[in-house]
Design a protein around this motif. Structure first.
Motif, mmCIF file in Angstrom:
data_model
loop_
_atom_site.group_PDB
_atom_site.id
_atom_site.type_symbol
_atom_site.label_atom_id
_atom_site.label_comp_id
_atom_site.label_asym_id
_atom_site.label_seq_id
_atom_site.Cartn_x
_atom_site.Cartn_y
_atom_site.Cartn_z
ATOM 1 N N GLU A 89 124.337 77.226 38.198
ATOM 2 C CA GLU A 89 125.063 76.550 37.110
ATOM 3 C C GLU A 89 124.985 75.023 37.274
ATOM 4 O O GLU A 89 124.742 74.297 36.306
ATOM 5 C CB GLU A 89 126.526 77.009 37.138
ATOM 6 N N VAL A 90 125.173 74.550 38.495
ATOM 7 C CA VAL A 90 125.113 73.114 38.782
ATOM 8 C C VAL A 90 123.704 72.583 38.504
ATOM 9 O O VAL A 90 123.531 71.530 37.884
ATOM 10 C CB VAL A 90 125.540 72.816 40.239
ATOM 11 N N MET A 91 122.681 73.320 38.953
ATOM 12 C CA MET A 91 121.293 72.892 38.745
ATOM 13 C C MET A 91 120.957 72.824 37.252
ATOM 14 O O MET A 91 120.340 71.865 36.794
ATOM 15 C CB MET A 91 120.316 73.832 39.452
ATOM 16 N N GLU A 92 121.378 73.830 36.510
ATOM 17 C CA GLU A 92 121.121 73.844 35.062
ATOM 18 C C GLU A 92 121.846 72.688 34.374
ATOM 19 O O GLU A 92 121.290 72.043 33.484
ATOM 20 C CB GLU A 92 121.555 75.183 34.459
ATOM 21 N N PHE A 93 123.078 72.417 34.805
ATOM 22 C CA PHE A 93 123.840 71.304 34.237
ATOM 23 C C PHE A 93 123.125 69.978 34.487
ATOM 24 O O PHE A 93 123.013 69.133 33.590
ATOM 25 C CB PHE A 93 125.263 71.262 34.816
ATOM 26 N N GLU A 94 122.600 69.801 35.700
ATOM 27 C CA GLU A 94 121.897 68.561 36.022
ATOM 28 C C GLU A 94 120.623 68.430 35.198
ATOM 29 O O GLU A 94 120.282 67.325 34.763
ATOM 30 C CB GLU A 94 121.601 68.492 37.524
ATOM 31 N N GLU A 99 117.932 65.577 30.880
ATOM 32 C CA GLU A 99 117.200 65.714 29.618
ATOM 33 C C GLU A 99 117.935 65.018 28.481
ATOM 34 O O GLU A 99 117.306 64.403 27.618
ATOM 35 C CB GLU A 99 116.967 67.198 29.304
ATOM 36 N N GLN A 100 119.256 65.085 28.487
ATOM 37 C CA GLN A 100 120.052 64.425 27.443
ATOM 38 C C GLN A 100 119.903 62.908 27.535
ATOM 39 O O GLN A 100 119.742 62.234 26.520
ATOM 40 C CB GLN A 100 121.528 64.824 27.537
ATOM 41 N N HIS A 101 119.932 62.368 28.736
ATOM 42 C CA HIS A 101 119.750 60.917 28.910
ATOM 43 C C HIS A 101 118.371 60.490 28.382
ATOM 44 O O HIS A 101 118.253 59.463 27.706
ATOM 45 C CB HIS A 101 119.887 60.498 30.372
ATOM 46 N N LEU A 102 117.345 61.277 28.681
ATOM 47 C CA LEU A 102 115.994 60.953 28.205
ATOM 48 C C LEU A 102 115.910 61.069 26.686
ATOM 49 O O LEU A 102 115.314 60.218 26.022
ATOM 50 C CB LEU A 102 114.952 61.850 28.883
ATOM 51 N N ARG A 103 116.524 62.123 26.141
ATOM 52 C CA ARG A 103 116.559 62.283 24.668
ATOM 53 C C ARG A 103 117.275 61.112 24.023
ATOM 54 O O ARG A 103 116.822 60.586 23.003
ATOM 55 C CB ARG A 103 117.277 63.595 24.286
#
Length: 168
Positions: A89-94, A99-103
């Motif tokens: 869960e932590v890995m997926e969140f990271e 990805e959100q920051h890059l988007r």
């Protein structure tokens, strides 16, 4: 278990090796960000254009790497870990956070184009800094915790399956 002493199977070593080239690319990106921060005038605009192109390219490489983890490694590991284990869960969140920051960077940069002023360039570059910080910590956590854990809990057959999927 000291992560540096763990010998990784081929597919896990491949993921770890991919971090090396991704980190190199991230370091180049960070150097451009520093130029944007410390330069002024047209130099900032030129560096911002370079940053945009670098991040477009990096984003493709990162997605290819993340897909291997999100689609194959994480589900395999999750089947071995208990419901209360939050590692995956932590890995997926990271992944999502980076990805959100890059988007956000790409979206803001595209909206500001074709003419970006110095202040806009510096403000938009902050998203790239956030992605960089997230990914540096994330890669470190994967290498020290996730990959050694995967090596320990995945069967030989699962590791072979990962290797097969990575090749295809």
């Amino acid at each position: 278990m000291e992560a540096s002493n763990v010998i990784l199977s081929a597919p896990l070593q491949q993921l770890k090796d991919e971090h090396v080239s991704l980190r190199e690319e991230m370091n180049h990106i960070y150097e451009i960000i520093e130029e944007i921060e410390f330069e002024s005038g047209s130099a900032v605009i030129q560096e911002f254009a370079r940053l945009y192109e670098r991040i477009l390219d990096f984003n493709i490489k990162l997605k290819s790497h993340s897909t291997k983890e999100d689609d194959w490694l994480f589900p395999m590991m999750a089947s071995h870990l208990g419901e209360n284990d939050k590692t995956i869960e932590v890995m997926e969140f990271e992944h999502e956070k980076a990805e959100q920051h890059l988007r956000d960077f790409l979206t803001e940069a595209e909206q500001a184009r074709p003419i970006v002023d110095e202040d806009e360039a510096q403000a938009i570059a902050v998203y790239a800094v956030q992605a960089y910080a997230t990914l540096i910590q994330h890669f470190d956590r994967e290498e020290k915790v996730l990959f050694p854990l995967a090596e320990k809990i995945l069967s030989a057959g699962e590791k072979e399956e990962l290797e097969r999927r990575f090749r295809s």
